[in-house]
Enzyme design. Structure first.
Site, PDB file in Angstrom:
ATOM      1  N   GLU A  37      24.714  15.127  54.848  1.00  0.00           N
ATOM      2  CA  GLU A  37      25.726  16.193  55.765  1.00  0.00           C
ATOM      3  C   GLU A  37      24.846  17.215  56.164  1.00  0.00           C
ATOM      4  OE1 GLU A  37      28.960  16.323  56.914  1.00  0.00           O
ATOM      5  OE2 GLU A  37      27.893  18.397  57.694  1.00  0.00           O
ATOM      6  N   LYS A  38      24.913  17.698  57.455  1.00  0.00           N
ATOM      7  CA  LYS A  38      24.020  18.486  58.128  1.00  0.00           C
ATOM      8  C   LYS A  38      24.753  19.921  57.811  1.00  0.00           C
ATOM      9  CE  LYS A  38      25.650  18.116  62.557  1.00  0.00           C
ATOM     10  NZ  LYS A  38      26.642  19.104  62.796  1.00  0.00           N
ATOM     11  N   CYS A  45      37.879  18.513  59.277  1.00  0.00           N
ATOM     12  CA  CYS A  45      39.072  18.601  58.796  1.00  0.00           C
ATOM     13  C   CYS A  45      39.173  19.639  57.673  1.00  0.00           C
ATOM     14  CB  CYS A  45      39.479  16.993  58.140  1.00  0.00           C
ATOM     15  SG  CYS A  45      40.778  17.194  56.970  1.00  0.00           S
ATOM     16  N   GLY A 189      44.721  23.789  77.779  1.00  0.00           N
ATOM     17  CA  GLY A 189      45.095  22.633  77.108  1.00  0.00           C
ATOM     18  C   GLY A 189      46.370  22.773  76.295  1.00  0.00           C
ATOM     19  N   SER A 286      41.166  24.370  74.584  1.00  0.00           N
ATOM     20  CA  SER A 286      41.438  23.013  73.295  1.00  0.00           C
ATOM     21  C   SER A 286      41.641  22.052  74.632  1.00  0.00           C
ATOM     22  CB  SER A 286      42.453  23.415  72.770  1.00  0.00           C
ATOM     23  OG  SER A 286      43.606  24.220  73.440  1.00  0.00           O
ATOM     24  N   ILE A 287      40.529  21.441  75.121  1.00  0.00           N
ATOM     25  CA  ILE A 287      40.820  20.415  75.899  1.00  0.00           C
ATOM     26  C   ILE A 287      40.449  18.987  75.442  1.00  0.00           C
ATOM     27  CG2 ILE A 287      40.775  21.709  77.883  1.00  0.00           C
ATOM     28  CD1 ILE A 287      37.963  21.009  78.260  1.00  0.00           C
ATOM     29  N   ALA A 337      41.967  12.396  60.725  1.00  0.00           N
ATOM     30  CA  ALA A 337      41.347  12.521  59.727  1.00  0.00           C
ATOM     31  C   ALA A 337      41.630  11.258  58.996  1.00  0.00           C
ATOM     32  CB  ALA A 337      41.672  13.913  58.698  1.00  0.00           C
ATOM     33  N   HIS A 467      70.935  12.622  47.793  1.00  0.00           N
ATOM     34  CA  HIS A 467      71.770  13.721  48.262  1.00  0.00           C
ATOM     35  C   HIS A 467      71.647  14.950  47.566  1.00  0.00           C
ATOM     36  CE1 HIS A 467      74.644  15.541  50.960  1.00  0.00           C
ATOM     37  NE2 HIS A 467      75.263  15.757  49.724  1.00  0.00           N
TER      38      HIS A 467
HETATM   39  P1  NAI Z   1      44.320  16.732  73.265  1.00  0.00           P
HETATM   40  O1  NAI Z   1      43.756  15.432  73.692  1.00  0.00           O
HETATM   41  O2  NAI Z   1      45.258  16.404  72.043  1.00  0.00           O
HETATM   42  O3  NAI Z   1      44.987  17.705  74.261  1.00  0.00           O
HETATM   43  C1  NAI Z   1      44.134  18.402  74.953  1.00  0.00           C
HETATM   44  C2  NAI Z   1      44.972  18.885  76.185  1.00  0.00           C
HETATM   45  O4  NAI Z   1      44.105  19.301  77.232  1.00  0.00           O
HETATM   46  C3  NAI Z   1      45.522  17.661  77.006  1.00  0.00           C
HETATM   47  O5  NAI Z   1      46.825  17.800  77.305  1.00  0.00           O
HETATM   48  C4  NAI Z   1      44.848  17.686  78.398  1.00  0.00           C
HETATM   49  O6  NAI Z   1      45.697  17.176  79.402  1.00  0.00           O
HETATM   50  C5  NAI Z   1      44.749  19.178  78.527  1.00  0.00           C
HETATM   51  N1  NAI Z   1      43.319  19.367  79.451  1.00  0.00           N
HETATM   52  C6  NAI Z   1      42.186  18.804  79.459  1.00  0.00           C
HETATM   53  N2  NAI Z   1      41.403  19.312  80.241  1.00  0.00           N
HETATM   54  C7  NAI Z   1      42.110  20.314  81.055  1.00  0.00           C
HETATM   55  C8  NAI Z   1      41.719  21.271  81.873  1.00  0.00           C
HETATM   56  N3  NAI Z   1      40.514  21.359  82.460  1.00  0.00           N
HETATM   57  N4  NAI Z   1      42.811  22.363  82.216  1.00  0.00           N
HETATM   58  C9  NAI Z   1      44.062  22.404  81.602  1.00  0.00           C
HETATM   59  N5  NAI Z   1      44.221  21.178  80.739  1.00  0.00           N
HETATM   60  C10 NAI Z   1      43.470  20.342  80.298  1.00  0.00           C
HETATM   61  O7  NAI Z   1      43.223  17.568  72.282  1.00  0.00           O
HETATM   62  P2  NAI Z   1      43.081  18.643  71.478  1.00  0.00           P
HETATM   63  O8  NAI Z   1      44.373  19.359  71.346  1.00  0.00           O
HETATM   64  O9  NAI Z   1      41.907  19.564  71.795  1.00  0.00           O
HETATM   65  O10 NAI Z   1      42.755  17.854  70.110  1.00  0.00           O
HETATM   66  C11 NAI Z   1      41.759  17.190  69.652  1.00  0.00           C
HETATM   67  C12 NAI Z   1      41.911  16.131  69.007  1.00  0.00           C
HETATM   68  O11 NAI Z   1      41.919  16.589  67.842  1.00  0.00           O
HETATM   69  C13 NAI Z   1      43.073  15.006  69.436  1.00  0.00           C
HETATM   70  O12 NAI Z   1      42.643  13.885  69.270  1.00  0.00           O
HETATM   71  C14 NAI Z   1      43.920  15.360  68.073  1.00  0.00           C
HETATM   72  O13 NAI Z   1      44.675  14.119  67.934  1.00  0.00           O
HETATM   73  C15 NAI Z   1      43.129  15.964  66.969  1.00  0.00           C
HETATM   74  N6  NAI Z   1      43.822  16.792  66.132  1.00  0.00           N
HETATM   75  C16 NAI Z   1      44.859  16.177  65.512  1.00  0.00           C
HETATM   76  C17 NAI Z   1      45.576  17.169  64.595  1.00  0.00           C
HETATM   77  C18 NAI Z   1      46.646  16.813  63.798  1.00  0.00           C
HETATM   78  O14 NAI Z   1      46.686  15.533  63.764  1.00  0.00           O
HETATM   79  N7  NAI Z   1      47.831  17.831  63.459  1.00  0.00           N
HETATM   80  C19 NAI Z   1      45.368  18.782  64.987  1.00  0.00           C
HETATM   81  C20 NAI Z   1      44.308  19.016  65.681  1.00  0.00           C
HETATM   82  C21 NAI Z   1      43.786  18.246  66.591  1.00  0.00           C
END
Ligand code: NAI
Length: 514
Positions: A37-38, A45, A189, A286-287, A337, A467
């Site tokens: 691990e770096k 996570c 995003g 967050s994209i 995760a 219940h």
């Molecule tokens: P995401 O893919 O869920 O959402 C990114 C959003 O940004 C999308 O709706 C997209 O349409 C929008 N977007 C992209 N480029 C854009 C732009 N230039 N302008 C405006 N909107 C734009 O990615 P996110 O939220 O960054 O999460 C990354 C990963 O981490 C996902 O795969 C997610 O499943 C995972 N994650 C899971 C969690 C959980 O299970 N609770 C919590 C946080 C992350």
């Protein structure tokens, strides 16, 4: 360079939930393991993702409860939150869990190397040489098999000018030094990360605006669930502006400004199109996330990547080089995760089987049942198919829908929401569920187990649910599939009531709500 004489059965590069889980699993099978691990054990996570956000969310949830106190007959005369202390608590949790992971590796006698792992050369017959570049030293180890579990990092776009000062990624926001709540927060995003942070920071007092390219936030979820989330966000004052093409984000020195145009404008017409400007104190980008696959020695070994994702056999998770496997975010699959940990089990079983360490354990992946959760408040949980996916696959479904407001326990808790259950119309087998509301993340676990074992609606309805509990949401939604939920408001009286009461409902008759 220090050459480690000991030969490992397995070297794992990356100690996130994919890598550290795999290391423990392999040790349980009796393998000699090196975990490389770096940065810090626990990966994204634990250090910059699931766990720190849940710690922040727990504090935010506390505030939300206090804000609702009067509704519960409790008078609280003034309260305030101290975000520095919230961050301290979050860091303490992260550190304790990190120590826990290190202790587990020790307990299983796994060797942990801190440094950047790179596969130098090798093959399945002779094993692989893995170089570990630490801050001040280099070590070379030999391993018969390698699992790459290097994960992902926040995706960046040059025009968004992430400077880690005013224009931030989720890594910056979850850093120990981030201790001030911005008055105005702009989030680019409205996916999973964007919505989770919007909720947390609104509760701590920020005025939050989300800019989203697509016509809907979290476009992958059931539209009816998202509508409920939007309603909740509206009531909290969170603004989601959809169909926005964000052209640039700039740090002006005293604020941050984003320039957008409508997402429907074709690229060649952007210059002349109407522009919109948004200003805030901080901006979170967050994209999506990029896979971490550079400098691992892949090119030299002939392992291909596609937009950073390591190509693997989707069943065995082995790369084109026998003996090297890849799991988790770096493969570009489902970036969760728990999926990384699951894939770790598969890769470990296959790697150790190929060495003869374990027998009869050839395993292949199966992603039919992957629960996922979005930790907004209320949270969202889903598993299996959504309605539109069932439609695309040509699967006729019966839909059972049940509202939190009709459930005694949820009513006592003051919770609102909805659970939707989908069943195959012909077999009544459960094919999916979506839920928004308190405990949605936990409720879908029952549905996941049912789906994993091919259970039907009747297997759920014949199971006594305690219940009063939220678990009755699943029971009532299952009953609703056949039009006989007990507590569903305004439900039409199902035809052929006698048949239903006699449990003789002919399959393929739709009494549910579509
Ligand atoms: P995401 O893919 O869920 O959402 C990114 C959003 O940004 C999308 O709706 C997209 O349409 C929008 N977007 C992209 N480029 C854009 C732009 N230039 N302008 C405006 N909107 C734009 O990615 P996110 O939220 O960054 O999460 C990354 C990963 O981490 C996902 O795969 C997610 O499943 C995972 N994650 C899971 C969690 C959980 O299970 N609770 C919590 C946080 C992350």
């Amino acid at each position: 360079m220090k050459i480690i004489e000991e030969e490992y059965d397995l070297a794992i590069i990356g100690a996130g939930p994919g890598g550290y889980h795999s290391a423990i699993r392999a040790a349980q099978y009796g393998a000699k393991v090196a975990l490389i691990e770096k940065d810090k054990l626990g990966g994204t996570c634990l250090n910059r993702g699931c766990i720190p956000t849940k710690a922040l969310l727990a504090s935010a949830h506390f505030i939300e409860k206090i804000q609702k106190a009067e509704e519960f007959g409790v008078e609280i005369k003034g309260f305030s939150s101290n975000f520095s202390k919230v961050v301290e608590r979050k860091d303490k949790i992260v550190n304790e869990l990190g120590t826990g992971i290190a202790n587990l590796q020790k307990a299983w006698k796994n060797d942990v190397y801190i440094g950047f792992g790179k596969i130098l050369r090798g093959n399945a017959q002779e094993g692989f040489k893995v170089l570990i570049q630490g801050e001040n030293n280099e070590e070379l180890i030999h391993a018969k098999r390698v699992i790459i579990a290097t994960g992902s990092t926040p995706a960046l776009i040059p025009n968004f000018n992430v400077d880690h000062k005013r224009i931030l990624t989720s890594d910056d926001i979850l850093d120990s030094n981030f201790k001030t709540i911005p008055k105005r927060l702009l989030i680019i995003g409205a996916g999973v990360i964007g919505c989770e942070f919007a909720d947390i920071f609104t509760t701590f007092g920020s005025k939050v605006t989300l800019l989203e390219y697509l016509p809907s936030p979290i476009a992958t979820e059931e539209p009816i669930i998202i509508k409920q989330l939007q309603k909740k966000f509206d009531s909290k004052g969170i603004k989601i502006i959809t169909s926005q093409n964000v052209l640039s984000v700039e740090n002006t020195g005293s604020s941050v400004k984003a320039l957008t145009c409508s997402a429907s404008v074709p690229t060649e017409e952007i210059e002349l199109a109407e522009k919109f400007s948004f200003e805030a104190d901080l901006c979170l980008i967050s994209i999506g996330r990029n896979k971490v696959s550079k400098n691992l020695g892949l090119e030299e070994l002939g392992i291909e990547t596609r937009r950073g994702a390591i190509e693997v056999d989707p069943g065995t998770l082995e790369t084109v080089v026998n003996g090297i496997y890849a799991i988790g975010d770096v493969t570009g699959g489902i970036m969760l995760a728990h999926v990384a940990s699951y894939e770790g089990d598969i890769a470990v079983a296959n790697a150790l089987r190929s060495l003869g360490v374990i027998k009869n354990h050839s395993r292949r992946t199966n992603y039919r049942v992957v629960p996922s959760t979005i930790f907004t408040s209320p949270n969202i949980g889903s598993v299996g198919l959504k309605r539109n996916q069932a439609r695309e696959l040509g699967i006729d479904v019966l839909v059972g829908q049940f509202p939190y407001e009709s459930l005694g326990k949820a009513k006592c808790m003051g919770e609102e929401g909805l659970l939707i259950l989908l069943a195959d119309k012909h077999t009544l087998q459960i094919v999916g569920a979506s839920c928004i509301g308190e405990g949605a993340s936990e409720l879908i676990a029952e549905v996941a187990l049912a789906m994993q074992h091919g259970l039907s609606i009747e297997d759920i309805t014949h199971t006594i649910h305690s219940h009063p509990t939220l678990s009755e949401m699943v029971l009532e939604a299952a009953e609703a599939v056949k039009g006989r939920a007990i507590h569903k408001k305004g439900h039409p009286i199902a035809p052929r009531l006698r048949d239903i009461l006699m449990e003789q409902l002919p399959l393929g008759v739709e009494y549910g709500t579509e």
